[in-house]
Scaffold this active site. Structure first.
Site, mmCIF file in Angstrom:
data_model
loop_
_atom_site.group_PDB
_atom_site.id
_atom_site.type_symbol
_atom_site.label_atom_id
_atom_site.label_comp_id
_atom_site.label_asym_id
_atom_site.label_seq_id
_atom_site.Cartn_x
_atom_site.Cartn_y
_atom_site.Cartn_z
ATOM 1 N N HIS A 174 0.848 -1.199 0.000
ATOM 2 C CA HIS A 174 0.000 0.000 0.000
ATOM 3 C C HIS A 174 0.882 1.248 0.000
ATOM 4 O O HIS A 174 1.226 1.802 1.042
ATOM 5 C CB HIS A 174 -0.938 0.019 1.201
ATOM 6 C CG HIS A 174 -2.063 1.010 1.044
ATOM 7 N ND1 HIS A 174 -3.359 0.617 0.774
ATOM 8 C CD2 HIS A 174 -2.095 2.360 1.076
ATOM 9 C CE1 HIS A 174 -4.131 1.688 0.667
ATOM 10 N NE2 HIS A 174 -3.375 2.762 0.850
ATOM 11 N N HIS A 191 1.144 4.854 -2.442
ATOM 12 C CA HIS A 191 0.652 5.655 -3.561
ATOM 13 C C HIS A 191 1.805 6.351 -4.273
ATOM 14 O O HIS A 191 2.821 6.685 -3.661
ATOM 15 C CB HIS A 191 -0.373 6.670 -3.070
ATOM 16 C CG HIS A 191 -1.656 6.051 -2.621
ATOM 17 N ND1 HIS A 191 -2.639 5.687 -3.509
ATOM 18 C CD2 HIS A 191 -2.105 5.707 -1.388
ATOM 19 C CE1 HIS A 191 -3.667 5.161 -2.839
ATOM 20 N NE2 HIS A 191 -3.354 5.157 -1.546
ATOM 21 N N HIS A 237 -9.994 0.582 -2.007
ATOM 22 C CA HIS A 237 -9.947 1.148 -0.663
ATOM 23 C C HIS A 237 -11.306 0.977 0.015
ATOM 24 O O HIS A 237 -12.351 1.098 -0.620
ATOM 25 C CB HIS A 237 -9.642 2.647 -0.721
ATOM 26 C CG HIS A 237 -8.202 2.974 -0.953
ATOM 27 N ND1 HIS A 237 -7.458 2.392 -1.939
ATOM 28 C CD2 HIS A 237 -7.367 3.852 -0.329
ATOM 29 C CE1 HIS A 237 -6.227 2.890 -1.919
ATOM 30 N NE2 HIS A 237 -6.146 3.777 -0.943
ATOM 31 N N GLU A 278 -11.677 2.903 5.963
ATOM 32 C CA GLU A 278 -10.759 3.868 6.566
ATOM 33 C C GLU A 278 -11.575 5.053 7.074
ATOM 34 O O GLU A 278 -11.893 5.166 8.249
ATOM 35 C CB GLU A 278 -9.707 4.322 5.556
ATOM 36 C CG GLU A 278 -8.710 5.319 6.141
ATOM 37 C CD GLU A 278 -7.894 6.029 5.081
ATOM 38 O OE1 GLU A 278 -6.835 6.566 5.435
ATOM 39 O OE2 GLU A 278 -8.327 6.088 3.911
ATOM 40 N N ASP A 280 1.403 4.091 2.835
ATOM 41 C CA ASP A 280 0.371 4.948 2.247
ATOM 42 C C ASP A 280 0.987 6.117 1.476
ATOM 43 O O ASP A 280 1.256 5.997 0.292
ATOM 44 C CB ASP A 280 -0.584 5.433 3.334
ATOM 45 C CG ASP A 280 -1.962 5.780 2.815
ATOM 46 O OD1 ASP A 280 -2.183 5.687 1.598
ATOM 47 O OD2 ASP A 280 -2.833 6.144 3.622
#
Length: 358
Positions: free
Chosen positions: A35, A37, A219, A222, A300
């Protein structure tokens, strides 16, 4: 954000732990990173260099030398987070910039013990400056191949649709992702504010991706609660969930994730940074782990959250009392949840056993 309750990200090379005389170096623990980005993987120093190169004015939050203070549990906070991300992305303008970003991200991962990286990107965000959608993805994949050769890190790509855009755009991206499935694309994701729209709006895009042999990794769980995780399972037939941490609020959902062996890509530092949880101790790592839900800890967007991969394992160690044997199991779960070939997975699992035995 202020990383982890106002201090620096935890030190993954610490040598004392809960009464133990010494603990193993978490940067030496082999692991998979599932994970991360694309723009968010950038080094802060690289952002400063590129902004200077292109005359982009960066807000103080991006040039102050510390991660910005963020909180995305309300609309205004998420807008600010997205605005900072968009400004950083505007500094990536040439194939050389893309090559630099991927190479440096790979170097950072290798330094933190990563042996396999699946980086997530929406190529439509870069297409206007790179000659179109197809050239943008090809430039990204070429950068991935080059960085993999240079660093020895196995790297693959998840193409991600933006849930803030029309579902037809997602179908276009899914078809493109399938087209490049034999050139480094291994999965299809869905990112941005999960409180917007419905997962089922993107069901056809995910069907295209799955029929083309790609992993479905949207996703969910969250900023929204357990229902968003169920939607990812029911409507998108997810094989992996980006975040998924809010599943801890639903015991039946935990049992479902565990029985189906659906890996949740849990990102503790970003959960705290965005206000999902107040402090690292509140992130329910232990709840998911004890329920048998596979996890792959991820960074992330370290550009904005200030903590890379090994620091996530240090949170598990220091804030949640994970032993070295349990940390090794977390690393195994990350490998098993990856799209690495079976022989590569077996090699990495053996290396993890060696870390623990050593």
């Amino acid at each position: 954000m202020e990383p982890l309750s106002g201090g620096r990200p935890p030190n993954p090379t610490s040598t004392r732990d809960r009464g133990q005389a010494a603990v193993r170096d978490l940067r030496r623990l082999p692991k998979a990173h599932l994970h991360l980005h694309f723009t968010g993987s950038m080094r802060p120093s690289t952002l400063l260099d590129l902004a200077d190169k292109y005359g982009v004015h960066l807000p103080e939050a991006l040039r102050g030398g510390e991660p910005p203070k963020l909180r995305a549990t309300d609309e205004r906070g998420w807008f600010r987070f997205q605005r900072l991300y968009d400004i950083a992305r505007s500094c990536l303008r040439t194939p050389e910039d893309i090559q630099r970003l991927v190479r440096e991200a790979a170097e950072e991962d290798v330094r933190d013990g990563s042996r396999w990286l699946e980086i997530q990107v929406d190529p439509t965000s870069y297409a206007p400056r790179l000659g179109g959608l197809i050239p943008a993805l090809e430039i990204i994949l070429d950068a991935v191949r080059s960085a993999s050769r240079e660093t020895g890190l196995g790297i693959r790509v998840l193409v991600a649709a933006n849930r803030m855009k029309h579902p037809l755009d997602a179908r276009t991206l899914a078809r493109l992702a399938v087209r490049y499935a034999d050139q480094g694309v291994v999965g299809f994701g869905l990112s941005n504010d999960e409180r917007r729209g419905f997962a089922r709006d993107f069901d056809r895009a995910f069907a295209i991706a799955r029929e083309g042999g790609l992993l479905a990794a949207p996703h969910g769980g969250e900023l929204s609660g357990p229902a968003s995780v169920r939607d990812c399972l029911d409507d998108l037939h997810a094989g992996r969930i980006g975040h998924g941490v809010r599943a801890a609020e639903d015991a039946a959902l935990l049992r479902r994730l565990a029985s189906r062996e659906v890996t949740c890509e849990v990102c503790p530092a970003s959960n705290v940074a965005l206000g999902v949880y107040e402090k690292p101790e509140d992130v329910p790592l232990r709840t998911l782990f004890d329920a048998g839900v596979p996890m792959a800890l991820g960074a992330d967007d370290p550009l904005l959250f200030g903590a890379r991969l090994a620091a996530q394992y240090e949170i598990a160690r220091t804030a949640h009392g994970f032993t070295d044997a349990e940390l090794a199991e977390l690393a195994r779960q990350s490998v098993r949840g990856s799209r690495a070939p079976q022989d590569e997975q077996q090699r990495l699992l053996a290396e993890i056993d060696g870390w623990l035995a050593g």
